[in-house]
Design an enzyme around this catalytic site. Structure first.
Site, PDB file in Angstrom:
ATOM      1  N   GLY A 278       0.855  -1.182   0.000  1.00 14.78           N
ATOM      2  CA  GLY A 278       0.000   0.000   0.000  1.00 14.78           C
ATOM      3  C   GLY A 278       0.890   1.230   0.000  1.00 14.78           C
ATOM      4  N   TYR A 279       0.274   2.390  -0.063  1.00 11.27           N
ATOM      5  CA  TYR A 279       1.030   3.632  -0.226  1.00 11.27           C
ATOM      6  C   TYR A 279       0.764   4.578   0.945  1.00 11.27           C
ATOM      7  CZ  TYR A 279       2.194   1.670  -4.618  1.00 11.27           C
ATOM      8  OH  TYR A 279       2.705   0.805  -5.553  1.00 11.27           O
ATOM      9  N   LEU A 280       1.840   4.997   1.613  1.00  6.81           N
ATOM     10  CA  LEU A 280       1.711   6.010   2.665  1.00  6.81           C
ATOM     11  C   LEU A 280       1.462   7.373   2.037  1.00  6.81           C
ATOM     12  CD1 LEU A 280       4.639   5.023   5.067  1.00  6.81           C
ATOM     13  CD2 LEU A 280       2.213   4.398   5.208  1.00  6.81           C
ATOM     14  N   HIS A 281       1.914   7.511   0.801  1.00 10.75           N
ATOM     15  CA  HIS A 281       1.781   8.793   0.118  1.00 10.75           C
ATOM     16  C   HIS A 281       2.029   8.573  -1.364  1.00 10.75           C
ATOM     17  CE1 HIS A 281       1.973  13.052  -0.574  1.00 10.75           C
ATOM     18  NE2 HIS A 281       3.174  12.939  -1.113  1.00 10.75           N
TER      19      HIS A 281
ATOM     20  N   ASN B 164       1.474   0.467 -10.085  1.00 12.29           N
ATOM     21  CA  ASN B 164       0.750  -0.054  -8.927  1.00 12.29           C
ATOM     22  C   ASN B 164       0.065   1.061  -8.143  1.00 12.29           C
ATOM     23  OD1 ASN B 164       1.394  -3.217  -8.086  1.00 12.29           O
ATOM     24  ND2 ASN B 164       2.772  -2.355  -9.591  1.00 12.29           N
TER      25      ASN B 164
END
Lengths: 157, 157
Positions: free
Chosen positions: B30-33, B146
């Site tokens: 997943g992406y923090l930012h 992604n």
């Protein structure tokens, strides 16, 4: 993850000046991202680098979750120069007092003139002794958060 | 920092199905930012965790700067559950072919049905052989990033 419990204070600059102190660590730090409840900080110290992800602060500013990872100092510098526009620079002194370590940050640049002392505690209720150079508490004053100081530096207050 | 040079391809699902393959690594990320020119990814694999900061992609999507740090898997899972709303899950197969490693991602969840193969190269001009199950190149199609698939998953195309 750790839960970080810290209390933050202003200090008496005259008493601080008179104190005999160890050599400080020179810190440069900036933020890859800040939003309420999530800050991603990169920090370079004298000899190391760190990425630190901090979660939401409690309403009193006392505690927040923290994930910290050491990285090579050179990469911390490269991350700061590649991904951040503004940095904070400060000299950090670590001072033992009353069984605790007090971290005193003497800011430079746009925050010059600001000196802040922090003590890290094991629990929110933990009693602790204050050195005589410590003045009023500013733990819950969000202006003193480093992520706030970078956008709204002390000299502009 | 490394410069990552990758070319990305769709694959022929029937030939892929018929292939004898090693066990995949199951990835959750997943992406923090994310913003143009800066993504901060957290990934958990079968046995490890990583934080990866990627810079601006070249216009052709071929290369971008990348900083990657290993972290404990349990903390990667904790970061994902604390700081991200959406994750991508996929099985990654690593297949040696023609002196290169091809990484084939078989997506699950909202991206199920998508299979993408990537080959990492030393230079942009480096020639390489393609396995017969590799079809058209999608390197410069940003929908296949992604960080894009997490917001606009394959099933919604």
């Amino acid at each position: 993850m750790a839960i970080e419990i810290e209390r933050k204070f202003l200090i008496d600059p005259i008493k601080w000046e008179a104190l005999s102190k160890p050599s400080p660590d020179y810190l440069i730090q900036g933020y890859l991202h800040t939003e309420p409840g999530k800050t991603i900080r990169v920090r370079a110290t004298n000899d190391k680098g760190f990425i630190t992800i901090k979660g939401k602060s409690s309403a009193d500013g006392l505690s927040r979750s923290e994930f910290e990872y050491e990285i090579p100092k050179a990469e911390a510098i490269e991350l700061l120069s590649t991904f951040t526009k503004k940095t904070i620079e400060k000299n950090r002194y670590k001072i033992s007092f009353g069984g605790n370590i007090w971290e005193v940050d003497v800011f430079e640049g746009a925050n010059a003139g600001l000196i802040v002392a922090e003590v890290e505690l094991e629990s929110i209720e933990q009693p602790f002794e204050k050195p005589d150079w410590v003045r009023e508490e500013v733990t819950s004053d969000f202006r003193y958060f480093n992520s706030a100081l970078i956008e709204n530096p002390f000299k502009s207050w």
